[in-house]
Design a protein around this motif. Structure first.
Motif, PDB file in Angstrom:
ATOM      1  N   TRP A  20      68.269 -13.940  53.679  1.00 38.15           N
ATOM      2  CA  TRP A  20      67.010 -13.196  53.680  1.00 38.15           C
ATOM      3  C   TRP A  20      66.836 -12.278  54.883  1.00 38.15           C
ATOM      4  O   TRP A  20      66.376 -11.156  54.742  1.00 38.15           O
ATOM      5  CB  TRP A  20      65.831 -14.183  53.591  1.00 38.15           C
ATOM      6  N   GLN A  21      67.172 -12.770  56.062  1.00 40.80           N
ATOM      7  CA  GLN A  21      66.939 -11.971  57.274  1.00 40.80           C
ATOM      8  C   GLN A  21      67.793 -10.708  57.296  1.00 40.80           C
ATOM      9  O   GLN A  21      67.404  -9.703  57.892  1.00 40.80           O
ATOM     10  CB  GLN A  21      67.234 -12.815  58.530  1.00 40.80           C
ATOM     11  N   GLU A  22      68.945 -10.751  56.652  1.00 39.63           N
ATOM     12  CA  GLU A  22      69.871  -9.609  56.694  1.00 39.63           C
ATOM     13  C   GLU A  22      69.664  -8.638  55.547  1.00 39.63           C
ATOM     14  O   GLU A  22      70.201  -7.531  55.558  1.00 39.63           O
ATOM     15  CB  GLU A  22      71.320 -10.125  56.633  1.00 39.63           C
ATOM     16  N   MET A  23      68.897  -9.026  54.547  1.00 43.22           N
ATOM     17  CA  MET A  23      68.747  -8.202  53.346  1.00 43.22           C
ATOM     18  C   MET A  23      67.628  -7.175  53.512  1.00 43.22           C
ATOM     19  O   MET A  23      66.661  -7.393  54.232  1.00 43.22           O
ATOM     20  CB  MET A  23      68.428  -9.084  52.129  1.00 43.22           C
ATOM     21  N   VAL A  24      67.780  -6.054  52.803  1.00 46.28           N
ATOM     22  CA  VAL A  24      66.724  -5.053  52.705  1.00 46.28           C
ATOM     23  C   VAL A  24      66.041  -5.287  51.354  1.00 46.28           C
ATOM     24  O   VAL A  24      66.696  -5.291  50.311  1.00 46.28           O
ATOM     25  CB  VAL A  24      67.310  -3.620  52.766  1.00 46.28           C
ATOM     26  N   TRP A  25      64.717  -5.507  51.384  1.00 47.92           N
ATOM     27  CA  TRP A  25      64.007  -5.922  50.176  1.00 47.92           C
ATOM     28  C   TRP A  25      63.100  -4.835  49.604  1.00 47.92           C
ATOM     29  O   TRP A  25      62.234  -5.114  48.790  1.00 47.92           O
ATOM     30  CB  TRP A  25      63.190  -7.182  50.468  1.00 47.92           C
ATOM     31  N   ASP A  26      63.295  -3.572  50.025  1.00 45.20           N
ATOM     32  CA  ASP A  26      62.438  -2.527  49.457  1.00 45.20           C
ATOM     33  C   ASP A  26      62.834  -2.227  48.010  1.00 45.20           C
ATOM     34  O   ASP A  26      63.887  -2.651  47.537  1.00 45.20           O
ATOM     35  CB  ASP A  26      62.425  -1.265  50.328  1.00 45.20           C
ATOM     36  N   GLU A  27      61.996  -1.476  47.313  1.00 47.98           N
ATOM     37  CA  GLU A  27      62.151  -1.275  45.867  1.00 47.98           C
ATOM     38  C   GLU A  27      63.486  -0.671  45.459  1.00 47.98           C
ATOM     39  O   GLU A  27      63.995  -0.957  44.376  1.00 47.98           O
ATOM     40  CB  GLU A  27      61.019  -0.387  45.338  1.00 47.98           C
ATOM     41  N   ASP A  28      64.047   0.199  46.299  1.00 47.78           N
ATOM     42  CA  ASP A  28      65.268   0.915  45.918  1.00 47.78           C
ATOM     43  C   ASP A  28      66.548   0.198  46.334  1.00 47.78           C
ATOM     44  O   ASP A  28      67.642   0.699  46.093  1.00 47.78           O
ATOM     45  CB  ASP A  28      65.257   2.324  46.520  1.00 47.78           C
ATOM     46  N   SER A  29      66.415  -0.964  46.944  1.00 51.69           N
ATOM     47  CA  SER A  29      67.603  -1.697  47.381  1.00 51.69           C
ATOM     48  C   SER A  29      68.083  -2.642  46.280  1.00 51.69           C
ATOM     49  O   SER A  29      67.372  -2.916  45.317  1.00 51.69           O
ATOM     50  CB  SER A  29      67.287  -2.507  48.638  1.00 51.69           C
ATOM     51  N   ARG A  30      69.290  -3.169  46.447  1.00 52.62           N
ATOM     52  CA  ARG A  30      69.824  -4.135  45.479  1.00 52.62           C
ATOM     53  C   ARG A  30      68.929  -5.375  45.416  1.00 52.62           C
ATOM     54  O   ARG A  30      68.586  -5.855  44.340  1.00 52.62           O
ATOM     55  CB  ARG A  30      71.242  -4.519  45.911  1.00 52.62           C
ATOM     56  N   ALA A  31      68.532  -5.887  46.585  1.00 51.54           N
ATOM     57  CA  ALA A  31      67.665  -7.068  46.624  1.00 51.54           C
ATOM     58  C   ALA A  31      66.295  -6.763  46.017  1.00 51.54           C
ATOM     59  O   ALA A  31      65.700  -7.613  45.353  1.00 51.54           O
ATOM     60  CB  ALA A  31      67.514  -7.555  48.060  1.00 51.54           C
ATOM     61  N   GLY A  32      65.810  -5.556  46.226  1.00 49.56           N
ATOM     62  CA  GLY A  32      64.539  -5.149  45.618  1.00 49.56           C
ATOM     63  C   GLY A  32      64.626  -5.145  44.100  1.00 49.56           C
ATOM     64  O   GLY A  32      63.673  -5.507  43.400  1.00 49.56           O
TER      65      GLY A  32
END
Length: 200
Positions: free
Chosen positions: A80-92
């Motif tokens: 979680w700390q390393e991920m980018v969670w905005d809408e356009d990211s893979r995690a998003g």
């Protein structure tokens, strides 16, 4: 959610049982206690609702589909700390799939509200509640009074409340892989076929 076993979730004066086929949402700031029984691979995800304001504000339980299970696993096990969670990211995008799936999956919440009346605070979820006439002798109130208290404080008459208790306890015991005969006896049924008929 968990792959195996059962979670018993106490929220204020109500109780919910979460078998492996279900996933629960507990909104932030809601006081709760989770008891695990034979649970394997328990997963929990914490969501900042400031970033996702459309999420439910009340406790919810859904059936867990293969897609929902897979996306929850991916999210829960990600760094979680390393991920980018905005809408356009893979995690998003993972989160978008999660919200879409939750919007389509049927809700399956079975809750058991507990009465708040002081005379009834001794009731223990781990034991089969007594028949109404025995409960009346134990509590020192008439059967009519007890039924009225349950109706007022739980929305169910005592007999209906006791049946709901048996249903939740049956879900818990089935998840723990007891035999139908053992479950039937624990829940006060004469035999396993009576229990099966009740559970259906």
């Amino acid at each position: 959610f968990a792959e195996k076993g059962v979670m018993t979730i106490r929220l204020g004066n109500s109780l919910s049982v979460l078998p492996p086929q279900r996933v629960a949402w507990i909104p932030p700031e809601i006081t709760h206690r989770v008891t695990l029984s034979n649970v394997v691979n328990y997963r929990s995800i914490y969501i900042d609702t400031k970033h996702y304001p459309g999420l439910p504000t009340q406790y919810r339980v859904w059936n867990i589909t293969p897609l929902l299970r897979a996306i929850l696993e991916v999210i829960a096990l990600s760094p979680w700390q390393e991920m980018v969670w905005d809408e356009d990211s893979r995690a998003g995008h993972w989160l978008s799939v999660l919200w879409d799936e939750l919007a389509e999956v049927p809700m399956r919440n079975i809750e058991l509200p507990f009465p708040l009346d002081d005379r009834l605070q001794h009731i223990d979820f781990n034991k089969l509640p007594a028949e109404l006439n025995i409960m009346a002798k134990t509590v020192g109130a008439s059967e009519k009074t007890i039924t009225r208290i349950f109706q007022r404080e739980t929305g169910l008459g005592y007999q209906a409340w006791r049946q709901q208790w048996r249903l939740l306890k049956a879900i818990e015991l089935l998840s723990e892989e007891y035999s139908l005969m053992e479950i039937g006896l624990q829940l006060g049924f004469a035999n396993d076929s009576s229990f099966v008929q009740f559970f259906k």
